[in-house]
Design a protein around this motif. Structure first.
Motif, PDB file in Angstrom:
ATOM      1  N   UNK A 211      -7.412  -2.804   6.968  1.00 51.30           N
ATOM      2  CA  UNK A 211      -6.987  -3.074   5.688  1.00 51.30           C
ATOM      3  C   UNK A 211      -6.684  -1.998   4.933  1.00 51.30           C
ATOM      4  N   UNK A 212      -7.525  -1.041   4.801  1.00 49.17           N
ATOM      5  CA  UNK A 212      -7.376   0.237   4.024  1.00 49.17           C
ATOM      6  C   UNK A 212      -6.176   0.967   4.657  1.00 49.17           C
ATOM      7  N   UNK A 213      -6.099   1.288   5.883  1.00 50.28           N
ATOM      8  CA  UNK A 213      -4.894   1.742   6.638  1.00 50.28           C
ATOM      9  C   UNK A 213      -3.413   1.250   6.119  1.00 50.28           C
ATOM     10  N   UNK A 214      -3.431  -0.273   6.210  1.00 51.82           N
ATOM     11  CA  UNK A 214      -2.394  -0.962   5.952  1.00 51.82           C
ATOM     12  C   UNK A 214      -1.813  -0.701   4.231  1.00 51.82           C
ATOM     13  N   UNK A 218       1.265   1.446   3.158  1.00 45.73           N
ATOM     14  CA  UNK A 218       2.335   0.684   2.232  1.00 45.73           C
ATOM     15  C   UNK A 218       2.657   1.528   1.059  1.00 45.73           C
ATOM     16  N   UNK A 219       1.708   2.172   0.423  1.00 46.81           N
ATOM     17  CA  UNK A 219       1.768   3.239  -0.676  1.00 46.81           C
ATOM     18  C   UNK A 219       2.759   4.052  -0.516  1.00 46.81           C
ATOM     19  N   UNK A 220       2.300   4.931   0.859  1.00 50.91           N
ATOM     20  CA  UNK A 220       3.284   6.164   1.336  1.00 50.91           C
ATOM     21  C   UNK A 220       4.755   5.594   1.525  1.00 50.91           C
ATOM     22  N   UNK A 221       5.049   4.486   1.998  1.00 52.70           N
ATOM     23  CA  UNK A 221       6.134   3.860   2.116  1.00 52.70           C
ATOM     24  C   UNK A 221       6.985   3.805   0.915  1.00 52.70           C
ATOM     25  N   UNK A 222       6.265   2.943  -0.095  1.00 54.45           N
ATOM     26  CA  UNK A 222       6.460   2.856  -1.464  1.00 54.45           C
ATOM     27  C   UNK A 222       7.276   4.231  -2.201  1.00 54.45           C
ATOM     28  N   UNK A 223       6.067   5.178  -1.996  1.00 54.19           N
ATOM     29  CA  UNK A 223       6.450   6.463  -2.561  1.00 54.19           C
ATOM     30  C   UNK A 223       7.799   7.116  -2.029  1.00 54.19           C
TER      31      UNK A 223
END
Length: 238
Positions: A211-214, A218-223
């Motif tokens: 869950x933390x990896x996901x 998601x945060x990296x993709x968003x940035x």
């Protein structure tokens, strides 16, 4: 338990009722709406029902024998002849017979079976067979009946209780002694859902980790998407 019984009366066709019950319950007999005994009981009830209360009754012929295990949270649906909480059953034409009629209730290694001898042939016929039934020890045996607006005679001639000789491993003996609430394995009834087994430490760790990896992914993709959008905005501005 072997039950020697007789149901007889003057009523013809459906002008008779309602039936009787054999009980194995935590509490002593208390008057109530379930064949003369209380509802929301803890334990086992085997019902010999002689009157169809449900108007559109097409799948079964009465008299009808059924069984119910209750953990105290279930209500017997009288208007539907107990169909929502029934474990199993069979048709048994037991009224006004000239010969003796019997039923046997057996409970061996968490398997509940009901056999009937109603044809005067001294032969047992299968009626109910349900595995995975868990019944605590030390409950009370009893019987009750009810006639409602109609009438019939429900004679309990004898109740004979036998202790069966069954070989059990120490694990099985311990398991049977640790049953504290009536329940049926793998049976989904209202209020009788089996509790979810707790997750192991490894399973919980893996769920949290992935869950933390996901979330990080998601945060990296968003940035990245946001930076791309900013660059495109600046190009359009100039």
């Amino acid at each position: 338990m072997q039950v020697h019984f007789k149901i007889h009366g003057q009523g013809k066709k459906n002008l008779n009722g309602d039936g009787f019950a054999i009980w194995y319950t935590k509490d002593r007999m208390q008057p109530g709406p379930v064949f003369g005994s209380k509802d929301n009981f803890l334990g086992l009830g085997v019902f010999v029902d002689t009157y169809p209360n449900e108007e559109k009754q097409q799948e079964r012929v009465f008299p009808y024998i059924s069984a119910m295990v209750n953990n105290g949270s279930l209500t017997y649906d009288h208007d539907r002849d107990g169909r929502p909480t029934e474990l199993g059953g069979c048709t048994a034409m037991v009224r006004n017979l000239p010969h003796d009629t019997f039923l046997v209730i057996r409970y061996v290694k968490r398997r509940l079976t009901v056999l009937i001898d109603i044809d005067g042939k001294h032969e047992w016929r299968d009626c109910i067979d349900v595995p995975g039934v868990r019944l605590p020890r030390g409950y009370y045996f009893g019987t009750s009946s009810v006639t409602g607006d109609l009438s019939d005679n429900h004679d309990i001639i004898s109740l004979k209780l036998y202790q069966l000789t069954v070989e059990r491993t120490p694990e099985e003996e311990k398991r049977d002694r640790e049953v504290f609430l009536p329940v049926v394995d793998n049976l989904k009834l209202p209020g009788m859902e089996a509790p979810l087994e707790p997750m192991s430490g490894l399973a919980l760790f893996l769920i949290v980790f992935f869950s933390l990896v996901a979330i990080v992914f998601a945060i990296v993709i968003g940035i990245i998407v946001y930076n791309k959008w900013q660059e495109q905005s600046r190009k359009h501005f100039y």
